[in-house]
Design a protein around this motif. Sequence first.
Motif, PDB file in Angstrom:
ATOM      1  N   VAL A  34      58.821  15.360  46.801  1.00 26.22           N
ATOM      2  CA  VAL A  34      58.599  15.998  46.058  1.00 26.22           C
ATOM      3  C   VAL A  34      57.109  15.858  46.227  1.00 26.22           C
ATOM      4  CG1 VAL A  34      58.976  16.779  43.450  1.00 26.22           C
ATOM      5  CG2 VAL A  34      60.753  15.168  44.630  1.00 26.22           C
ATOM      6  N   LEU A  35      56.932  17.550  46.353  1.00 31.73           N
ATOM      7  CA  LEU A  35      55.305  17.876  45.850  1.00 31.73           C
ATOM      8  C   LEU A  35      55.934  19.117  44.468  1.00 31.73           C
ATOM      9  CD1 LEU A  35      52.912  18.939  47.155  1.00 31.73           C
ATOM     10  CD2 LEU A  35      53.616  20.951  48.225  1.00 31.73           C
ATOM     11  N   HIS A  36      54.776  18.608  44.190  1.00 28.60           N
ATOM     12  CA  HIS A  36      54.666  19.276  42.598  1.00 28.60           C
ATOM     13  C   HIS A  36      53.511  19.389  42.385  1.00 28.60           C
ATOM     14  CE1 HIS A  36      55.795  19.130  38.007  1.00 28.60           C
ATOM     15  NE2 HIS A  36      56.022  20.193  38.080  1.00 28.60           N
ATOM     16  N   PRO A  37      52.736  20.441  42.456  1.00 30.49           N
ATOM     17  CA  PRO A  37      51.364  20.768  42.185  1.00 30.49           C
ATOM     18  C   PRO A  37      51.063  21.465  41.472  1.00 30.49           C
ATOM     19  CG  PRO A  37      52.047  22.166  44.247  1.00 30.49           C
ATOM     20  CD  PRO A  37      53.347  21.281  43.444  1.00 30.49           C
ATOM     21  N   ILE A  38      49.999  21.967  40.575  1.00 30.99           N
ATOM     22  CA  ILE A  38      49.141  22.686  40.185  1.00 30.99           C
ATOM     23  C   ILE A  38      47.945  23.597  40.840  1.00 30.99           C
ATOM     24  CG2 ILE A  38      47.574  20.886  38.697  1.00 30.99           C
ATOM     25  CD1 ILE A  38      50.125  24.192  36.761  1.00 30.99           C
ATOM     26  N   GLY A  39      47.640  24.485  40.251  1.00 30.82           N
ATOM     27  CA  GLY A  39      46.343  25.044  39.939  1.00 30.82           C
ATOM     28  C   GLY A  39      46.220  26.381  38.767  1.00 30.82           C
ATOM     29  N   TRP A  40      45.085  26.938  39.626  1.00 27.96           N
ATOM     30  CA  TRP A  40      44.961  28.267  38.193  1.00 27.96           C
ATOM     31  C   TRP A  40      44.082  29.308  39.270  1.00 27.96           C
ATOM     32  CZ3 TRP A  40      44.990  26.144  33.442  1.00 27.96           C
ATOM     33  CH2 TRP A  40      44.613  24.536  33.704  1.00 27.96           C
ATOM     34  N   ASP A  41      44.821  30.137  38.267  1.00 31.16           N
ATOM     35  CA  ASP A  41      45.009  31.339  38.875  1.00 31.16           C
ATOM     36  C   ASP A  41      43.512  32.238  37.862  1.00 31.16           C
ATOM     37  OD1 ASP A  41      45.417  34.305  39.777  1.00 31.16           O
ATOM     38  OD2 ASP A  41      47.055  34.402  38.055  1.00 31.16           O
ATOM     39  N   SER A  42      42.427  31.780  38.510  1.00 28.87           N
ATOM     40  CA  SER A  42      41.147  32.004  37.205  1.00 28.87           C
ATOM     41  C   SER A  42      39.791  33.325  37.752  1.00 28.87           C
ATOM     42  CB  SER A  42      40.141  30.560  37.777  1.00 28.87           C
ATOM     43  OG  SER A  42      40.071  30.497  38.923  1.00 28.87           O
ATOM     44  N   PHE A  43      40.091  34.040  38.715  1.00 32.38           N
ATOM     45  CA  PHE A  43      39.489  35.502  38.649  1.00 32.38           C
ATOM     46  C   PHE A  43      40.480  35.974  37.650  1.00 32.38           C
ATOM     47  CE2 PHE A  43      37.369  34.523  42.784  1.00 32.38           C
ATOM     48  CZ  PHE A  43      36.582  34.799  42.313  1.00 32.38           C
ATOM     49  N   GLY A  44      39.676  37.492  37.157  1.00 33.20           N
ATOM     50  CA  GLY A  44      40.160  37.933  36.768  1.00 33.20           C
ATOM     51  C   GLY A  44      39.431  38.571  35.400  1.00 33.20           C
ATOM     52  N   LEU A  45      39.593  39.441  34.745  1.00 31.95           N
ATOM     53  CA  LEU A  45      39.119  40.567  33.819  1.00 31.95           C
ATOM     54  C   LEU A  45      39.257  39.765  32.475  1.00 31.95           C
ATOM     55  CD1 LEU A  45      39.719  44.421  32.676  1.00 31.95           C
ATOM     56  CD2 LEU A  45      37.723  43.368  34.107  1.00 31.95           C
ATOM     57  N   PRO A  46      40.092  38.743  31.628  1.00 30.71           N
ATOM     58  CA  PRO A  46      38.941  38.061  30.735  1.00 30.71           C
ATOM     59  C   PRO A  46      38.258  36.948  29.947  1.00 30.71           C
ATOM     60  CG  PRO A  46      41.985  37.946  30.626  1.00 30.71           C
ATOM     61  CD  PRO A  46      40.840  38.237  32.014  1.00 30.71           C
ATOM     62  N   ALA A  47      37.717  36.350  31.760  1.00 29.19           N
ATOM     63  CA  ALA A  47      36.632  35.672  31.826  1.00 29.19           C
ATOM     64  C   ALA A  47      35.304  36.738  31.259  1.00 29.19           C
ATOM     65  CB  ALA A  47      36.400  34.979  32.867  1.00 29.19           C
ATOM     66  N   GLU A  48      35.265  38.144  32.768  1.00 25.94           N
ATOM     67  CA  GLU A  48      34.476  38.409  32.482  1.00 25.94           C
ATOM     68  C   GLU A  48      34.142  39.136  30.977  1.00 25.94           C
ATOM     69  OE1 GLU A  48      35.161  40.992  36.303  1.00 25.94           O
ATOM     70  OE2 GLU A  48      32.883  42.724  35.409  1.00 25.94           O
ATOM     71  N   ASN A  49      34.996  40.049  30.878  1.00 25.63           N
ATOM     72  CA  ASN A  49      35.186  40.733  29.395  1.00 25.63           C
ATOM     73  C   ASN A  49      33.898  39.199  27.863  1.00 25.63           C
ATOM     74  OD1 ASN A  49      36.037  43.209  30.189  1.00 25.63           O
ATOM     75  ND2 ASN A  49      38.457  42.010  29.856  1.00 25.63           N
ATOM     76  N   ALA A  50      34.523  38.317  28.536  1.00 22.24           N
ATOM     77  CA  ALA A  50      33.829  37.340  27.546  1.00 22.24           C
ATOM     78  C   ALA A  50      32.584  37.371  28.340  1.00 22.24           C
ATOM     79  CB  ALA A  50      35.044  36.559  27.489  1.00 22.24           C
ATOM     80  N   ALA A  51      32.196  36.624  29.126  1.00 21.80           N
ATOM     81  CA  ALA A  51      30.448  36.746  29.239  1.00 21.80           C
ATOM     82  C   ALA A  51      30.521  38.384  28.873  1.00 21.80           C
ATOM     83  CB  ALA A  51      30.701  36.571  31.172  1.00 21.80           C
ATOM     84  N   MET A  52      30.430  39.565  29.023  1.00 26.27           N
ATOM     85  CA  MET A  52      29.812  40.751  28.364  1.00 26.27           C
ATOM     86  C   MET A  52      29.765  39.987  26.980  1.00 26.27           C
ATOM     87  SD  MET A  52      31.338  43.838  30.686  1.00 26.27           S
ATOM     88  CE  MET A  52      30.779  44.252  31.792  1.00 26.27           C
ATOM     89  N   LYS A  53      30.923  39.758  25.953  1.00 20.28           N
ATOM     90  CA  LYS A  53      31.057  39.848  24.741  1.00 20.28           C
ATOM     91  C   LYS A  53      29.533  39.123  24.391  1.00 20.28           C
ATOM     92  CE  LYS A  53      33.919  40.094  21.203  1.00 20.28           C
ATOM     93  NZ  LYS A  53      35.316  39.152  21.140  1.00 20.28           N
TER      94      LYS A  53
END
Length: 828
Positions: free
Chosen positions: A73-92
């Motif tokens: 069984v292949l059962h992996p995980i990862g992160w969809d880690s680009f996107g606006l919330p990170a950038e908005n948090a950075a700006m804030k």
Amino acid sequence: MTEAYFPQEIEKRWQKIWEENNTFHTPDNSEKPKYYALSMFPYPSGKLHMGHVRNYTITDVIARFKKMQGFNVLHPIGWDSFGLPAENAAMKHGADPAKWTDENIAYMTKQLKMLGLSYDWKREVTTCKPEYYKWTQWLFLQLYKKGLAYKKEAAVNWCNTCGTVLANEQVIDGKCWRCDSVVEKKFLSQWFFKITEYADQLLEDLEKLPGWGDNVKTMQANWIGKSHGAIFRFKVKEIEGMEVPVYTTRPDTVHGITYLVVAPEYKDIEKLTTPENKQAVEEYRANARKMTEIERLSTDRVKTGVPLGTHCINPFTGEEFPLWTADYALVEYGTGAVMAVPTHDTRDFDFAKKYNLPMKVVIQNPENPSDCKDEAYTEEGILINSNEFDGMKNTEAKTAITQKAVDGGFGEFKTQYRLRDWLISRQRYWGAPIPVVYCDKCGIVPEKEENLPVMLPTDVDFSVIGKSPITTSKTFKDTTCPICKGHATREMDTMDTFVCSSWYYLRYTDARNSEKCFDKDLVNKWLPVDQYVGGIEHAILHLLYSRFFTKALRDCGLLDFDEPFKNLLTQGMVLKDGSKMSKSKGNTVDPDEIFENFGADTARLFILSDSPPARDFDWSDAGVEGCYKFLNRVWRLASEGINNGDILKDYNFSFPLSRENDDLVRTVHIAIKGITNDISNDFQFNTVISKYRELTNAIYDWRGKKGQLNGEDKNVFTFAVESLIKLMSPVTVHMSEEIWHEFGHENSIHDEKWCEWDENLAKASKITLVVQVNGKVKDKVEVDEGLSDDKLKQTALSTDKIKELTAGKEIVKTIVVPKKLVNIVIKG
RNA sequence: GCUCCAGUGGCGGAAUCGGUAGACGCGUUGGACUUAAAAUCCAAUCGGGGUUCACCCUCGGUGCCAGUUCAAGUCUGGCCUGGAGCACCA
């Protein structure tokens, strides 16, 4: 073994051991058949919510069950880690999006591990890391080479709050999918993926997906929106050589045209406007530009328009009719122009009524003719006022009339799609840079593959307003042209995060490869995903994009399969008090608190227990406690068994057994069969869990009746409890492992084989025969399993009750359902 | 407006092929244990009616109305309600 159940201690201990022992590592080389179980990977927003817990628990149980059944069984995980919330948090907060993202990933990783999920962490992927987005960029270049990535000026959706354009799929009810702001139209030059080239395949291949729900498939089919019709070209009377083409699905109504409409953005509109009408048309167009999508597309709105002053000629009739512009015609669909037949189209009817335009009936229901004075007649019928086509059924006339246009050289058959190309440019920082440069001499030039990744600059100022932070970098913009080595500037836009998530499931098969996107053999070996689990909110977005990517990469020679996800389970939402958990409503439940108070096993058990996976699930505190009590009950059964010496290190019994022991053994076999079938059959975990409880109750009842256990009893008891623990092990992963070891086993229960059942034992020794009279239950009789139909009939007829009911009545017939029921039909 | 999904006790939900409707749990009520509580255990729990009243009998009941069938929660047709998606796509 302690009498009390302390999940927190047990769970921590086993999580550590599993990690040290690499228990859930998936080898690429194995004799076993493969099984790929996949959850939609999370956006690292900060903390897990219950929707994540549900999603990952479902997939984890599936993965573990398949592993016990003998799959690799292949059962992996990862992160969809680009996107606006990170950038908005950075700006804030003035922080770095990368740092914000890393911290969130670290915290959520800890939470995932606390949930006891069987991931192969060695295959973890993170889309915002250069070692991942290098390949996102590389794939962009492959699509570019194939002509599937291109730049064009177009009317695009613009979200002012997010400061970027959006794909069509990301506009919900005219609003931005992320921030809910009203979306505007802008004319901009942007990068697109040519998903429309795959419209037909994306539609047709839905039929290859019996493992997907009909709801998702019809949503995709509607989104693609295939229609059959015709293009007709109308000559403009006033302008020599000028034609206006229209697309219609109703060529049969062509003799009823009384005017023609072009969209306000129609490319030739200025040429088609006479000087006298110029001012009014300009005003109307300016007004349309100002309006939001929502205002323009509202169906309740009163239709408006202005005449252009020019006329077209109907090649079928020679009639002249006026050209108008009206915003109910959409520039992006068809040809941007519509032939108007007010008598047979409700929109044209409304418009014609308002502006007093003529109407001409050409389709009629002979049995109930309508003059179309009050409403348009849009049903089928017979043609009238249509020259040689009079009397023809309109369904047949569609073909005949289009054929005439083809023969006359003023039209053709046309298949049209609603689907638009996928706009992938984003005017934002936190995404994969689009790997192209603009050379002063050579124009648009793709970056060389050996120069990848085009790194995101870090010398940026996040405090800027109204433009992408990436534009503040002093090092990013200026570069040299890969062809002529002259001066060039980099593309400042980044890619839509949905591009990154359209191929992550491929990367898991070869996550650490620094030479290639993925190894071709590995990807073809593991894919397609056998079971994909995620939220219905991606029914169109992510699932359609991924299907497109798979087909496009197949055509680039990178993949050998057509569809990425063989089976899809769209799990329902987690509700609290009947509505979706959300911070604004204040009805969230924090997974950390549940882990702390009850343990992960209780959380896992509960989230699967009350509703089937596809349905919404209402969280209840009482329900959690109920599950916790049940686990205590199982724990007690095991610990008392060990402490009393009733649990043996190995069990061993032979038939025949005493009646009660035989019944318990049968009960266990019935449970194994039922649970195996329920999991195999659409993952009905709620009934699986009710069967855990039934089996537990049965073992308790049996032991209660026995009191002291003798030798045979102890063997049967050990068999029953051990089977229960094993059947529960995909769900209560820590508790089952702990009890398993307390029972004296050295190996991990998660390396055990799934329980098997014996068909002969997986049924009760006695059955309850139901006796009906005229279809109503009148009596029940205990009989031995395996009696003949005749015998059953005799038994049914001979009970006192039935004798009484049938006395003096004529028995018309008797129906026997083997092993179940006898129905006696009487008269009088 | 079009498309898809769903509708079963107080609640979540069970019920391979049409074959005992309400499994299992939550909640509620009653009881046992206890100085008491917690925990645990036992019992009852769709509705109406009847009765010789712990048993038992009878009628009705799976959104509504028809139909097919010996038999319908399940199949067919027509509605109603709720949810989701699409929506001026010609």
